[in-house]
Design an enzyme around this catalytic site. Structure first.
Site, mmCIF file in Angstrom:
data_model
loop_
_atom_site.group_PDB
_atom_site.id
_atom_site.type_symbol
_atom_site.label_atom_id
_atom_site.label_comp_id
_atom_site.label_asym_id
_atom_site.label_seq_id
_atom_site.Cartn_x
_atom_site.Cartn_y
_atom_site.Cartn_z
ATOM 1 N N GLU A 37 0.836 -1.205 0.000
ATOM 2 C CA GLU A 37 0.000 0.000 0.000
ATOM 3 C C GLU A 37 0.868 1.251 0.000
ATOM 4 O O GLU A 37 0.633 2.203 -0.757
ATOM 5 C CB GLU A 37 -0.922 0.014 1.225
ATOM 6 N N SER B 286 5.171 -20.122 2.230
ATOM 7 C CA SER B 286 5.268 -21.521 2.633
ATOM 8 C C SER B 286 4.849 -22.411 1.477
ATOM 9 O O SER B 286 4.171 -21.974 0.544
ATOM 10 C CB SER B 286 4.363 -21.837 3.836
ATOM 11 N N ASP C 262 -5.760 -9.662 2.582
ATOM 12 C CA ASP C 262 -5.542 -8.258 2.930
ATOM 13 C C ASP C 262 -6.329 -7.955 4.200
ATOM 14 O O ASP C 262 -7.539 -7.724 4.156
ATOM 15 C CB ASP C 262 -5.992 -7.365 1.776
ATOM 16 N N ASP D 169 -5.516 -2.089 6.485
ATOM 17 C CA ASP D 169 -5.704 -0.914 5.637
ATOM 18 C C ASP D 169 -5.146 0.293 6.365
ATOM 19 O O ASP D 169 -5.218 0.396 7.603
ATOM 20 C CB ASP D 169 -7.183 -0.663 5.322
#
Length: 876
Positions: A223, A311, A389, A392
């Site tokens: 971001e 991973s 996500d 923010d």
């Protein structure tokens, strides 16, 4: 005349002790003083060496015999094998948890103590002002406060387990001085630290889960990077640096399915939702976010900085297994450290009863009760980072008196004061402010209290003190993730596994599954926020417009993708997209681009039936997917200046694109790759956003190669010409040849990738002290390894900094459901945190050589491999 006296024969016999002393006394004074001084120094050094040995060995725990321990209800056996791996046997769950805490404290207490200071924002109490920025940031986020609120949400059985675990830790601490607990305390004592560890609290265990979530948090750095680039690059240019996920080339984990009436069905279809981008950001926002990123960089490395964190895991059913039953493999990729993140351990009830329900073995976190990854008597499970996500950044328009703007009105912030103790200095007072979106991380340092003060806003009226930056993160909402760990340990089938997964809130993980009935499965858990239209999570948004807020709801667990017994007979997860674009909920726009997962799928399909050994070999696959794309272009480059340069280029002819440690071609290719990235992007991008060389850059450059005159190829520092793709490729080949000559040899046949790609395992505290003898004591460096970034053998490196390993498989395991005792495991380091222990790094050489250890499960197998037996008995 008398005859002369005969000349005496020379005395060749050994001089007596007395004669040597007489000779020494007749020596000049300077010689004698020099000898005495030398002897004194030798004696001092011998005394110091003996003292060091005593100090370093003092914390080594008792591993055989019997120890009376208050707090147990009955005796507990701790059997350790030749690598110090403990298998614990007890008659109640409480005694098992107590003993696990005791054994973790035996082997890793300083690590546990360090972690709880990290998660409470209290590092400066021990390390002074150097760690103050990290403490400020953690206090601002309030990890410890969140963990304290989680306590009330947990099931009674989980609280009981955490309490028993803490009692076991404290039983070990009770009669031991700091120097008996860890060498680190003795070394820190030499610096004047007067410190006695506090008792362990159950909430200390919960807080560590926040640190795990932080390092696996998702795309927050991306971001910020997008905003930093928005000042001097167009939206199309930025999009080119974050290409869309290539679903056709790299299939998602779940190949179909959809959400029907709020429930995910693996054979259904669904509808997509996508959100538009917002306009470019002004300079003030960029400045504010860049300063916030500086604070993020001050955070200590616990499991890494996010780059290379991922991973591999996969599971095959009985039809694809040589055993006729499922086999499950897992190797989580985390930041490297000494000691490593995992402790292998087994927790076994001697008899399963209402009071004793655990029979599980696998990889544990010191400081946390239960087994995080492993198997029990009925099921096996593994994790990879789902990477949703879950953060923010909200830009906040602040006003005076700790107020902020919401829809044209001002609202009060929540304000609290934290006191940070700083060793050798006055306490520091920290004011923490929060908006509806979360804590203002732009307040972390006092000099940034007015971040964005001069930034323009789109709102009319008074600007106030400009932009601040708030962090919304799902981990800052209390959740019962600790319930999930112990529920997984007890689960016996798919339904119980999914019920446990439903509580696994943060960090969200891809969970693969196998059971003794022959089933295999996949479940994605986790709290993933539902955003309103206009916020796709890729860029910070204006917090003063409530339409940008999260809805307050999470993607429902029943709506998250899952699959049981897929037709293809296997499931492969390697951080790629979980599901296709038709899925109705937004999980993230920033998936791993799927190079590892596609390679794993190809190998699984090619093998047909796999044995445990073949699954282990697959974990070591070192094929470089970028080499397969880029090398044909490199070989097409003509007119290299001389045979000296063409000899290096010729290494790439006939190369199979694999990257073992002794590969000359891999060494040259990776230097070419790093040089190519530098020449292509460093002139156009801010230093903070320079390419790290991982999977995203594989995709970016792969698409650029088809455009030989594309804009990114031009060198912005040259005014008199416009460079093309072939110009950059030629320069990269030439410069890489020269670099390898300087670094290793003029003869390309003598080059080796591992000599560049070294893995240095450093202790997170004293291993970074700057004192060479101390660093030598705590660090284990110089391991030459193969693999690389976005390769199945994922020993990541950062092209900005060099070729050294930054993240690696933190462990490897292959679980045979047909016969648990046929399973294999290996740790990156060893189970002990004591540098004098034989088990501090005894698994590392095996790990580097690609070997694994037998994973004993049955009591007979454990007994056969046991080298030490410790019996913990209750106090009379």
């Amino acid at each position: 005349m008398s005859e002369p006296a005969p000349t005496p024969e020379p005395d060749t016999a050994e001089p007596t002790r007395g004669s040597r002393w007489q000779t020494f006394k007749r020596a000049p004074r300077a010689v004698r003083w020099t000898a005495w001084t030398a002897l004194g120094l030798v004696l001092v050094l011998l005394v110091l060496a003996a003292a060091v040995v005593v100090v370093v060995r003092r914390p080594l725990p008792q591993v055989s015999g019997e120890i009376e321990v208050p707090g147990l209800s009955a005796s507990v056996e701790v059997l350790r094998d030749e690598h110090g791996i403990a298998q614990v046997y007890a008659d109640t769950d409480a005694d098992l948890m107590f003993a696990q805490g005791f054994v973790h404290a035996q082997d890793r207490f300083f690590e546990m103590d360090f972690r709880r200071h990290v998660t409470a924002g209290r590092l400066s109490e021990i390390f002074g002002p150097d760690t103050l920025e990290a403490d400020r940031f953690v206090r601002t986020m309030g990890w410890r406060r969140v963990a304290e609120r989680e306590w009330a949400l947990l099931e009674p059985a989980t609280r009981d387990a955490l309490t028993a675990y803490a009692e076991g830790v404290n039983a070990y601490l009770a009669d031991r001085s700091p120097s008996q607990l860890a060498t680190e305390y003795s070394v820190l004592g030499l610096t004047g630290l007067d410190y006695t560890p506090e008792e362990w609290q159950p909430v200390d265990s919960l807080a560590w889960l926040k640190a795990m979530a932080w390092d696996l948090r998702g795309n927050m750095d991306a971001e910020v990077d997008r905003v930093l680039l928005s000042l001097d690059h167009t939206e199309a240019e930025i999009d080119a640096l974050w290409p869309s996920y290539p679903f056709d080339e790299h299939p998602p984990i779940v190949s179909g399915g959809g959400v029907v009436d709020g429930v995910f069905e693996q054979n259904a279809t669904g509808n997509a939702t996508r959100n538009p981008r917002r306009p470019a950001y002004p300079q003030g926002v960029v400045d504010a976010l860049e300063r916030v990123q500086d604070r993020l960089d001050a955070m200590p490395e616990l499991m890494g900085k996010g780059r290379g964190i991922g991973s591999n895991s996969w599971v095959v059913d009985g039809e694809h297994s040589a055993t006729g039953m499922p086999i499950l493999a897992n190797d989580p990729h985390l930041g490297i450290s000494q000691p490593g993140i995992w402790v292998q351990m087994g927790l076994h009830c001697r008899e399963i009863t209402a009071d004793c329900t655990l029979d599980t073995s696998g990889f544990t976190f010191s400081g946390v009760p239960g087994v995080v990854i492993g198997h029990n008597a009925d099921i096996a499970w593994g994790f990879t980072n789902l990477g949703p996500d879950v953060t923010d950044l909200f830009l906040e328009q602040t006003a005076g008196d700790d107020r902020y703007v919401r829809d044209g009105e001002t609202e009060p912030m929540q304000v609290r004061t934290e006191t940070i103790e700083v060793r050798g200095h006055d306490d520091v007072e920290l004011r923490v402010r929060e908006t509806v979106h979360g804590p203002l991380i732009s307040d972390v340092s006092s000099e940034f209290a007015t971040v964005g003060a001069n930034a323009p806003t789109d709102e009319p009226g008074e600007r106030g003190s400009g932009y601040a930056v708030a962090l919304a993160w799902t981990a800052l909402d209390p959740a019962p993730t600790a319930d999930a760990i112990l529920a997984l340990n007890r689960a016996s089938d798919w339904d119980e596994f999914r019920a446990a997964a439903a509580d696994f809130s943060v960090p969200a993980q891809n969970m693969v599954y196998a059971d003794r009935e022959g089933h295999i499965g996949y479940q994605s858990p986790g709290r993933i926020p539902i955003r309103r239209a206009g916020n796709d999570g890729t860029m910070p948004v204006e917090g003063w417009v409530s339409a940008n807020d999260w809805t307050g709801d999470y993607v429902p667990f029943d709506g998250l993708p899952s699959v049981l017994d897929p037709d293809q007979g296997f499931i492969a997860t390697a951080n790629q997209a979980v599901i296709g674009e038709e899925y109705p909920y937004l999980l993230t726009e920033d998936w791993d681009y799927g190079y590892r997962s596609t390679r794993i799928r190809e190998l699984l399909e090619a093998e047909g039936e796999l044995s445990v050994e073949e699954m282990s070999e697959l974990q070591l696959d070192s094929a470089n997917p970028m080499a397969e794309t880029l090398v044909p272009y490199l070989l097409d480059v003509e007119r290299l200046p001389s045979p000296y340069y063409r000899n290096a280029q010729n290494l790439l002819r006939g190369w199979d694109f694999t990257s073992p440690a002794d590969s000359a071609a891999a060494a040259y290719f990776n230097v070419v790759w790093r040089t190519l990235l530098e020449k292509t992007f460093h002139d156009d991008l801010r230093q903070r956003t320079w390419p790290d060389g991982g999977d995203r850059w594989f995709r970016v450059v792969g698409e650029m190669l088809t455009e030989p005159a594309g804009p990114w190829w031009d060198d912005a520092t040259t005014d008199d010409r416009v460079e093309t793709r072939d110009d950059i490729l030629r320069a990269a080949l030439i410069d890489a040849r020269d670099e390898m000559t300087r670094r290793q040899s003029r003869d390309p046949r003598l080059w080796e990738w591992g000599r560049l790609h070294r893995m240095d395992l450093r202790n997170a505290t004293l291993g970074e002290s700057g004192v060479a003898p101390v660093e030598r004591l705590f660090n284990r460096t110089g391991w030459e390894v193969g693999g690389g970034s976005s390769i199945v053998d994922a020993t990541s490196w950062d092209a900005v900094d060099g070729y050294g390993v930054t993240a690696a498989p933190s462990m490897r395991m292959v679980v045979s459901v047909a016969e648990w005792d046929d399973s294999r495991w290996i740790n990156l380091t060893g189970v002990s945190g004591h540098p004098a222990s034989a088990h501090y790094s005894d698994q590392t050489e095996l790990f580097v050589d690609g070997q694994t250890l037998p994973w004993a499960w049955s009591r007979d197998a454990v007994e056969a491999g046991a080298e030490h037996r410790l019996v913990l008995t209750p106090a009379e």
